[in-house]
Design a protein around this motif. Structure first.
Motif, PDB file in Angstrom:
ATOM      1  N   SER A   5    -114.790 -30.658  16.885  1.00 37.02           N
ATOM      2  CA  SER A   5    -115.262 -30.638  18.039  1.00 37.02           C
ATOM      3  C   SER A   5    -114.267 -30.430  19.311  1.00 37.02           C
ATOM      4  CB  SER A   5    -115.748 -32.276  18.050  1.00 37.02           C
ATOM      5  OG  SER A   5    -114.519 -33.098  18.421  1.00 37.02           O
ATOM      6  N   ASP A  43    -125.508 -27.558  20.549  1.00 35.53           N
ATOM      7  CA  ASP A  43    -125.484 -29.031  20.833  1.00 35.53           C
ATOM      8  C   ASP A  43    -126.515 -29.341  22.037  1.00 35.53           C
ATOM      9  OD1 ASP A  43    -124.396 -31.526  20.745  1.00 35.53           O
ATOM     10  OD2 ASP A  43    -122.731 -31.142  22.128  1.00 35.53           O
ATOM     11  N   LEU A  88    -116.302 -39.382  18.558  1.00 36.32           N
ATOM     12  CA  LEU A  88    -117.610 -38.498  18.255  1.00 36.32           C
ATOM     13  C   LEU A  88    -118.656 -39.090  17.780  1.00 36.32           C
ATOM     14  CD1 LEU A  88    -118.619 -35.569  17.715  1.00 36.32           C
ATOM     15  CD2 LEU A  88    -117.496 -35.408  15.733  1.00 36.32           C
ATOM     16  N   ASP A 136    -121.826 -34.779  19.887  1.00 37.58           N
ATOM     17  CA  ASP A 136    -122.055 -33.506  19.217  1.00 37.58           C
ATOM     18  C   ASP A 136    -122.727 -34.052  17.859  1.00 37.58           C
ATOM     19  OD1 ASP A 136    -122.356 -30.950  18.366  1.00 37.58           O
ATOM     20  OD2 ASP A 136    -120.262 -30.587  18.937  1.00 37.58           O
ATOM     21  N   GLU A 166    -117.669 -24.062  22.902  1.00 38.90           N
ATOM     22  CA  GLU A 166    -117.153 -24.912  21.937  1.00 38.90           C
ATOM     23  C   GLU A 166    -117.211 -24.299  20.399  1.00 38.90           C
ATOM     24  OE1 GLU A 166    -117.672 -27.920  18.438  1.00 38.90           O
ATOM     25  OE2 GLU A 166    -118.831 -26.476  19.105  1.00 38.90           O
ATOM     26  N   ALA A 199    -116.877 -36.804  22.521  1.00 40.65           N
ATOM     27  CA  ALA A 199    -117.485 -35.745  22.115  1.00 40.65           C
ATOM     28  C   ALA A 199    -118.848 -36.148  21.724  1.00 40.65           C
ATOM     29  CB  ALA A 199    -117.006 -34.846  21.141  1.00 40.65           C
ATOM     30  N   TYR A 235    -115.608 -29.471   9.752  1.00 42.05           N
ATOM     31  CA  TYR A 235    -116.285 -29.721  11.131  1.00 42.05           C
ATOM     32  C   TYR A 235    -114.967 -30.039  12.210  1.00 42.05           C
ATOM     33  CZ  TYR A 235    -119.420 -32.331  14.624  1.00 42.05           C
ATOM     34  OH  TYR A 235    -120.076 -32.474  15.694  1.00 42.05           O
TER      35      TYR A 235
END
Length: 351
Positions: free
Chosen positions: A298, A189, A314, A243, A222, A241, A296
């Motif tokens: 986060s 990231d 996010l 990302d 993470e 987040a 996924y």
């Protein structure tokens, strides 16, 4: 909203970040680099026991805080076994497929600080010897590291200082094309990390006054699930987040827009906060896509699982071929930067 995105500085910073090895668990160097940047732009920060950094910009409202997070840790591996041949068996750090690192150059980071070069290969790579070179399963038993040293057996490898538990980092192979694409491992990231650092610099350079005190959480765990799930100030109401957006069949995300996640494997993100991000994108003419990422998680979802009472959301740049040979476009970085700035400059809606 001011247009403060600086392409050259952002890309140069991103290249510097991806070229610092930082698989989860081996992030001291990258976090020291983060601290140096924060010192240079004179932003106060604290260091957590886990090694993360939390920088803080005071805003007009000192009671209702925001937090934005991006992570510097990446995929990587550790030495699982030194084989009789002197080659290395690996254990994964983070979630990826072995075929995504087959053929990649790497460093083995020894406890003494020495770095040994190698290449990640299938044991059955030589087609003139192995009939199943193309069909053999890419797994922990068949993938190995060929060291760029004269080693004939396990003792030779041990004499280099290599031992079980040493970290292995993958070469990033950073490249910016004339057409605006940025290709590199570890855009997840570090692309978002570069954008947060540039936002901090822009706030100082342009004397921007934030409506709410805002924390910038640079996490370093993470990829193994717990980077940003602690040390969250009690005053934080909104947790963002920053990302990557995941691209593939059935997804709306692309490499040119900012991707706003409505739901991932942890469940839906906070509805009102997500809609606010969409409204800001529309108001500021920022190109965006709403998306759902099926496999996924986060740091924002990790914070929710840890029990923090925050509104979580996010968003981030769209990244093609995530956890493999990643790529994005400068347009996606621009749109993400624009949404970041619009968000931190917009007053928080409190009840």
């Amino acid at each position: 909203m001011t247009n403060t995105f600086k392409e050259k500085e952002t890309v140069q910073l991103l290249q510097r970040l991806v070229e610092i090895p930082s698989p989860s668990g081996y992030t001291n160097e990258i976090m020291q680099f983060m601290a140096t940047i924060l010192d240079d732009i004179q932003v106060p920060y604290i260091k957590t026991n886990k090694g993360a950094l939390i920088a803080t910009i005071e805003g007009k409202d000192k009671s209702n805080h925001r937090l934005l997070t991006a992570h510097t840790d990446t995929l990587g591996a550790m030495v699982k076994e030194i084989k009789a041949s002197g080659r290395l068996k690996l254990s994964m750090i983070g979630g990826f497929n072995w075929n995504s690192v087959e053929g990649e150059y790497c460093h083995i980071h020894t406890a003494s600080g020495k770095k040994v070069r190698g290449t990640i290969l299938m044991h059955q790579t030589t087609v003139h010897v192995y009939k199943n070179a193309g069909s053999a399963e890419r797994n922990i038993e068949n993938i190995e590291v060929r060291l760029d040293e004269k080693v004939m057996n396990a003792d030779d490898t041990l004499k280099l200082g290599i031992e079980v538990g040493d970290f292995v980092s993958f070469d990033p192979r950073f490249e910016q094309t004339e057409s605006g694409f940025i290709k590199s491992r570890h855009l997840d990231d570090k692309a978002s990390t570069a954008l947060l650092l540039r936002l901090l610099a822009s706030i100082n350079e342009n004397n921007l006054i934030l409506p709410n005190t805002t924390h910038f959480y640079i996490s370093n765990n993470e990829e193994i699930g717990y980077g940003g799930n602690s040390n969250i100030p009690a005053e934080v109401v909104e947790y963002i987040a920053v990302d990557m957006g995941a691209i593939g069949d059935g997804q709306t995300s692309d490499e040119y827009t900012v991707s706003i996640c409505a739901k991932d494997s942890s469940g839906p993100y906070h509805y009102e906060l997500t809609r606010k991000l969409v409204a800001l994108a529309k108001e500021q003419n920022i190109d965006y896509k709403l998306d759902i990422y099926p496999f996924y998680g986060s740091d924002a979802s990790a914070a929710i699982r840890a029990g923090f009472d925050v509104k979580h959301a996010l968003f981030g740049p769209g990244i093609e071929a995530s956890h493999a040979f990643e790529r994005t476009h400068i347009d996606s970085l621009k749109n993400t930067a624009a949404l970041l700035e619009a968000y931190v400059l917009s007053p928080m809606e409190t009840k």
